[in-house]
Design a protein around this motif. Structure first.
Motif, PDB file in Angstrom:
ATOM      1  N   LEU A  36     -44.278  15.646  42.586  1.00  0.00           N
ATOM      2  CA  LEU A  36     -45.068  14.890  41.629  1.00  0.00           C
ATOM      3  C   LEU A  36     -44.153  14.263  40.575  1.00  0.00           C
ATOM      4  CD1 LEU A  36     -47.907  14.093  40.607  1.00  0.00           C
ATOM      5  CD2 LEU A  36     -47.826  16.141  39.159  1.00  0.00           C
ATOM      6  N   PHE A  37     -44.298  12.964  40.373  1.00  0.00           N
ATOM      7  CA  PHE A  37     -43.516  12.273  39.330  1.00  0.00           C
ATOM      8  C   PHE A  37     -44.422  11.258  38.645  1.00  0.00           C
ATOM      9  CE2 PHE A  37     -43.005   9.922  43.236  1.00  0.00           C
ATOM     10  CZ  PHE A  37     -43.208   8.606  42.860  1.00  0.00           C
ATOM     11  N   HIS A  38     -44.003  10.848  37.469  1.00  0.00           N
ATOM     12  CA  HIS A  38     -44.780   9.899  36.672  1.00  0.00           C
ATOM     13  C   HIS A  38     -44.035   8.572  36.593  1.00  0.00           C
ATOM     14  CE1 HIS A  38     -47.314  13.231  35.430  1.00  0.00           C
ATOM     15  NE2 HIS A  38     -46.217  13.902  35.103  1.00  0.00           N
ATOM     16  N   MET A  39     -44.679   7.493  36.906  1.00  0.00           N
ATOM     17  CA  MET A  39     -44.089   6.155  36.840  1.00  0.00           C
ATOM     18  C   MET A  39     -44.415   5.519  35.494  1.00  0.00           C
ATOM     19  SD  MET A  39     -44.791   4.751  40.702  1.00  0.00           S
ATOM     20  CE  MET A  39     -43.743   3.330  40.424  1.00  0.00           C
ATOM     21  N   LYS A  40     -43.418   4.854  34.964  1.00  0.00           N
ATOM     22  CA  LYS A  40     -43.580   4.187  33.675  1.00  0.00           C
ATOM     23  C   LYS A  40     -43.700   2.691  33.892  1.00  0.00           C
ATOM     24  CE  LYS A  40     -41.327   3.577  29.192  1.00  0.00           C
ATOM     25  NZ  LYS A  40     -40.111   3.855  28.369  1.00  0.00           N
ATOM     26  N   PRO A  41     -44.749   2.070  33.424  1.00  0.00           N
ATOM     27  CA  PRO A  41     -44.898   0.618  33.631  1.00  0.00           C
ATOM     28  C   PRO A  41     -43.853  -0.167  32.830  1.00  0.00           C
ATOM     29  CG  PRO A  41     -46.585   1.419  32.146  1.00  0.00           C
ATOM     30  CD  PRO A  41     -45.878   2.640  32.667  1.00  0.00           C
ATOM     31  N   LYS A  42     -43.345  -1.234  33.419  1.00  0.00           N
ATOM     32  CA  LYS A  42     -42.370  -2.105  32.751  1.00  0.00           C
ATOM     33  C   LYS A  42     -43.072  -3.375  32.298  1.00  0.00           C
ATOM     34  CE  LYS A  42     -37.878  -4.303  33.267  1.00  0.00           C
ATOM     35  NZ  LYS A  42     -36.728  -4.578  34.166  1.00  0.00           N
ATOM     36  N   LEU A  43     -43.130  -3.576  30.984  1.00  0.00           N
ATOM     37  CA  LEU A  43     -43.815  -4.733  30.427  1.00  0.00           C
ATOM     38  C   LEU A  43     -42.867  -5.922  30.340  1.00  0.00           C
ATOM     39  CD1 LEU A  43     -45.724  -2.940  27.550  1.00  0.00           C
ATOM     40  CD2 LEU A  43     -46.576  -3.521  29.831  1.00  0.00           C
ATOM     41  N   PRO A  44     -43.381  -7.153  30.462  1.00  0.00           N
ATOM     42  CA  PRO A  44     -42.519  -8.350  30.335  1.00  0.00           C
ATOM     43  C   PRO A  44     -41.876  -8.397  28.951  1.00  0.00           C
ATOM     44  CG  PRO A  44     -44.655  -8.917  31.256  1.00  0.00           C
ATOM     45  CD  PRO A  44     -44.764  -7.498  30.811  1.00  0.00           C
ATOM     46  N   GLY A  45     -40.575  -8.748  28.931  1.00  0.00           N
ATOM     47  CA  GLY A  45     -39.867  -8.855  27.659  1.00  0.00           C
ATOM     48  C   GLY A  45     -39.309  -7.554  27.157  1.00  0.00           C
ATOM     49  N   GLU A  46     -39.501  -6.472  27.891  1.00  0.00           N
ATOM     50  CA  GLU A  46     -39.004  -5.169  27.455  1.00  0.00           C
ATOM     51  C   GLU A  46     -37.518  -5.051  27.757  1.00  0.00           C
ATOM     52  OE1 GLU A  46     -40.574  -1.717  29.440  1.00  0.00           O
ATOM     53  OE2 GLU A  46     -41.044  -0.815  27.497  1.00  0.00           O
ATOM     54  N   LEU A  47     -36.732  -4.468  26.844  1.00  0.00           N
ATOM     55  CA  LEU A  47     -35.288  -4.352  26.999  1.00  0.00           C
ATOM     56  C   LEU A  47     -34.950  -3.318  28.053  1.00  0.00           C
ATOM     57  CD1 LEU A  47     -34.115  -4.383  23.262  1.00  0.00           C
ATOM     58  CD2 LEU A  47     -33.945  -6.250  24.911  1.00  0.00           C
ATOM     59  N   SER A  48     -33.849  -3.568  28.780  1.00  0.00           N
ATOM     60  CA  SER A  48     -33.369  -2.590  29.746  1.00  0.00           C
ATOM     61  C   SER A  48     -32.686  -1.453  29.003  1.00  0.00           C
ATOM     62  CB  SER A  48     -32.378  -3.256  30.717  1.00  0.00           C
ATOM     63  OG  SER A  48     -31.245  -3.716  30.005  1.00  0.00           O
ATOM     64  N   GLU A  49     -32.355  -0.374  29.784  1.00  0.00           N
ATOM     65  CA  GLU A  49     -31.731   0.784  29.155  1.00  0.00           C
ATOM     66  C   GLU A  49     -30.374   0.435  28.554  1.00  0.00           C
ATOM     67  OE1 GLU A  49     -31.494   3.949  31.897  1.00  0.00           O
ATOM     68  OE2 GLU A  49     -33.682   4.208  32.081  1.00  0.00           O
ATOM     69  N   GLU A  50     -29.576  -0.427  29.242  1.00  0.00           N
ATOM     70  CA  GLU A  50     -28.267  -0.811  28.726  1.00  0.00           C
ATOM     71  C   GLU A  50     -28.403  -1.597  27.428  1.00  0.00           C
ATOM     72  OE1 GLU A  50     -26.198  -2.914  31.684  1.00  0.00           O
ATOM     73  OE2 GLU A  50     -26.030  -1.201  33.069  1.00  0.00           O
ATOM     74  N   LYS A  51     -29.344  -2.554  27.418  1.00  0.00           N
ATOM     75  CA  LYS A  51     -29.541  -3.332  26.205  1.00  0.00           C
ATOM     76  C   LYS A  51     -30.088  -2.465  25.085  1.00  0.00           C
ATOM     77  CE  LYS A  51     -30.200  -7.778  28.521  1.00  0.00           C
ATOM     78  NZ  LYS A  51     -31.148  -8.914  28.725  1.00  0.00           N
ATOM     79  N   GLU A  52     -30.923  -1.510  25.476  1.00  0.00           N
ATOM     80  CA  GLU A  52     -31.499  -0.636  24.460  1.00  0.00           C
ATOM     81  C   GLU A  52     -30.418   0.220  23.810  1.00  0.00           C
ATOM     82  OE1 GLU A  52     -34.550   0.629  22.111  1.00  0.00           O
ATOM     83  OE2 GLU A  52     -34.690  -0.836  23.721  1.00  0.00           O
ATOM     84  N   SER A  53     -29.465   0.715  24.642  1.00  0.00           N
ATOM     85  CA  SER A  53     -28.380   1.527  24.088  1.00  0.00           C
ATOM     86  C   SER A  53     -27.466   0.699  23.206  1.00  0.00           C
ATOM     87  CB  SER A  53     -27.573   2.153  25.228  1.00  0.00           C
ATOM     88  OG  SER A  53     -26.969   1.141  26.021  1.00  0.00           O
ATOM     89  N   VAL A  54     -27.232  -0.564  23.599  1.00  0.00           N
ATOM     90  CA  VAL A  54     -26.417  -1.446  22.758  1.00  0.00           C
ATOM     91  C   VAL A  54     -27.090  -1.691  21.433  1.00  0.00           C
ATOM     92  CG1 VAL A  54     -25.487  -3.781  22.566  1.00  0.00           C
ATOM     93  CG2 VAL A  54     -25.277  -2.535  24.722  1.00  0.00           C
ATOM     94  N   LYS A  55     -28.418  -1.874  21.492  1.00  0.00           N
ATOM     95  CA  LYS A  55     -29.167  -2.115  20.267  1.00  0.00           C
ATOM     96  C   LYS A  55     -29.112  -0.914  19.331  1.00  0.00           C
ATOM     97  CE  LYS A  55     -33.717  -3.677  18.661  1.00  0.00           C
ATOM     98  NZ  LYS A  55     -35.074  -4.040  19.076  1.00  0.00           N
ATOM     99  N   LYS A  56     -29.102   0.302  19.916  1.00  0.00           N
ATOM    100  CA  LYS A  56     -29.032   1.494  19.079  1.00  0.00           C
ATOM    101  C   LYS A  56     -27.690   1.599  18.380  1.00  0.00           C
ATOM    102  CE  LYS A  56     -32.366   4.263  21.692  1.00  0.00           C
ATOM    103  NZ  LYS A  56     -32.547   5.469  22.529  1.00  0.00           N
ATOM    104  N   ASP A  57     -26.610   1.041  18.992  1.00  0.00           N
ATOM    105  CA  ASP A  57     -25.273   1.126  18.415  1.00  0.00           C
ATOM    106  C   ASP A  57     -25.032   0.097  17.315  1.00  0.00           C
ATOM    107  OD1 ASP A  57     -24.719   3.163  20.141  1.00  0.00           O
ATOM    108  OD2 ASP A  57     -23.824   1.857  21.664  1.00  0.00           O
ATOM    109  N   LEU A  58     -25.960  -0.827  17.116  1.00  0.00           N
ATOM    110  CA  LEU A  58     -25.779  -1.847  16.089  1.00  0.00           C
ATOM    111  C   LEU A  58     -25.846  -1.227  14.704  1.00  0.00           C
ATOM    112  CD1 LEU A  58     -28.000  -4.745  17.510  1.00  0.00           C
ATOM    113  CD2 LEU A  58     -25.519  -4.536  17.612  1.00  0.00           C
ATOM    114  N   SER A  59     -25.079  -1.840  13.773  1.00  0.00           N
ATOM    115  CA  SER A  59     -25.112  -1.379  12.387  1.00  0.00           C
ATOM    116  C   SER A  59     -26.373  -1.887  11.694  1.00  0.00           C
ATOM    117  CB  SER A  59     -23.871  -1.864  11.648  1.00  0.00           C
ATOM    118  OG  SER A  59     -23.873  -3.281  11.564  1.00  0.00           O
ATOM    119  N   PHE A  60     -26.569  -1.391  10.480  1.00  0.00           N
ATOM    120  CA  PHE A  60     -27.751  -1.816   9.722  1.00  0.00           C
ATOM    121  C   PHE A  60     -27.711  -3.315   9.434  1.00  0.00           C
ATOM    122  CE2 PHE A  60     -29.556  -2.795   5.542  1.00  0.00           C
ATOM    123  CZ  PHE A  60     -30.889  -2.445   5.753  1.00  0.00           C
TER     124      PHE A  60
END
Length: 344
Positions: A36-60
């Motif tokens: 049993l596993f749970h699938m997560k829907p991907k919405l249009p315009g949503e950032l990928s994991e790589e882009k999301e990690s880059v965004k987290k590394d940005l300064s204020f």
């Protein structure tokens, strides 16, 4: 009971879980055993994991710039763009200056431990000389100004000067093809073949030095700032000795610091002394290289020359003509230290 209080189902041992893979081409569905596993829907315009990690590394500040770029007013966006542009230009300037300093420090025989004084800078620009010479001809040697390889490379190119006719010389004077100092000496070239060739080569090299001295900062930034007819061995020598080239990356920036420009002026004056047999009239050469009178006098004194003036008639009045002569024994200006006033 689900302790997380979510609506998602939990895996049960009495249940059999499969996943179906539908083949659109054959129209068949194939079942595969799975957990049993749970699938997560991907919405249009949503950032990928790589882009999301880059965004987290940005300064204020960087995150704030992203918000300003997306939702800020035009005034705030312009202020942000101006700040980023100045920051980039500042980084590029720091990189260029750093590279130029690194290259300057790599030049041998220069002591950077103490900041040189103005008189020391002038002295470092003086060509090699024999202080104990008995004759002016033995003070400065031509091979210290023009290397033997350069002198040989000028042999064929200098035929333009050795074979010049009076008609061609008159056309050059009319069109200002060459500086006045060069044209003046071309009109009185020696008749003897060897002496004529030697003076023609000296005049041609003098023209190259004057051409390099007249280049502006924008001209030096070009890949090849000197005329095409200059022999390659001469071109490399002039650019390596009298200019610096620095930068990082693919783009290199060429410049001529003040100390190298002073060195160039000193070498021009020494070559002029050799051409004029160590008694040089200064007015024509000074106009050609556009150097102030006092600065030119300082250079000549640093070279060991004596200055004198001579009255000459000019129209209805008289004018002073300045001469620089090299005599032995050599005399150099003494550096006088300024006395500090004692405080009472």
């Amino acid at each position: 009971m689900n302790p997380k209080k979510t609506m998602a189902p939990t895996e049960r041992k009495e249940c059999w879980y499969v996943v179906g893979v539908f083949n659109k081409r054959t129209g068949k569905l194939r079942l595969h055993d799975t957990r049993l596993f749970h699938m997560k829907p991907k919405l249009p315009g949503e950032l990928s994991e790589e882009k999301e990690s880059v965004k987290k590394d940005l300064s204020f500040v960087e995150k704030n710039d992203m918000l300003t770029s997306a939702f800020g007013s035009s005034r705030k966006r312009k202020a942000m763009e101006s700040r980023l542009k100045n920051q980039i230009e500042g980084d590029a300037l720091d990189a260029a200056v750093g590279a130029a300093v690194d290259q300057a420090l790599s030049v041998p025989d220069i002591d950077y431990k103490l900041a040189p004084t103005k008189s020391q800078e002038t002295a470092s620009a003086v060509p090699p000389f024999n202080k104990d010479a008995d004759r002016p001809q033995d003070v400065y040697q031509l091979h210290d100004i023009i290397s033997p390889a350069e002198f040989e490379a000028l042999h064929h190119v200098a035929k333009t000067f050795t074979d010049v006719s009076k008609k061609t010389l008159a056309e050059w004077s009319k069109t200002e093809m060459y500086p006045s100092y060069i044209l003046k000496h071309l009109s009185v070239l020696p008749v003897q073949e060897e002496a004529r060739s030697r003076k023609a080569r000296c005049l041609l090299y003098m023209y190259y030095l004057m051409k390099l001295h007249s280049l502006r900062a924008a001209d030096l930034k070009r890949n090849d700032p000197l005329p095409d007819e200059i022999p390659e061995v001469v071109r490399k020598k002039l650019l390596n000795v009298y200019t610096l080239q620095g930068g990082r990356g693919r783009k290199l920036i060429r410049c001529m610091p003040i100390r190298l420009k002073d060195k160039l002026v000193s070498y021009i004056l020494v070559l002029g002394l050799i051409i004029d047999e160590f008694n040089m009239e200064l007015s024509v050469l000074q106009k050609d290289i556009k150097v102030g009178q006092q600065k030119m006098f300082n250079h000549l004194r640093a070279l060991g020359c004596r200055l004198r003036s001579q009255k000459a008639s000019a129209g209805s009045g008289k004018t002073d003509i300045r001469f620089a002569s090299l005599t032995t024994p050599l005399t150099f200006p003494e550096i006088q230290a300024k006395k500090r006033k004692e405080r009472r």
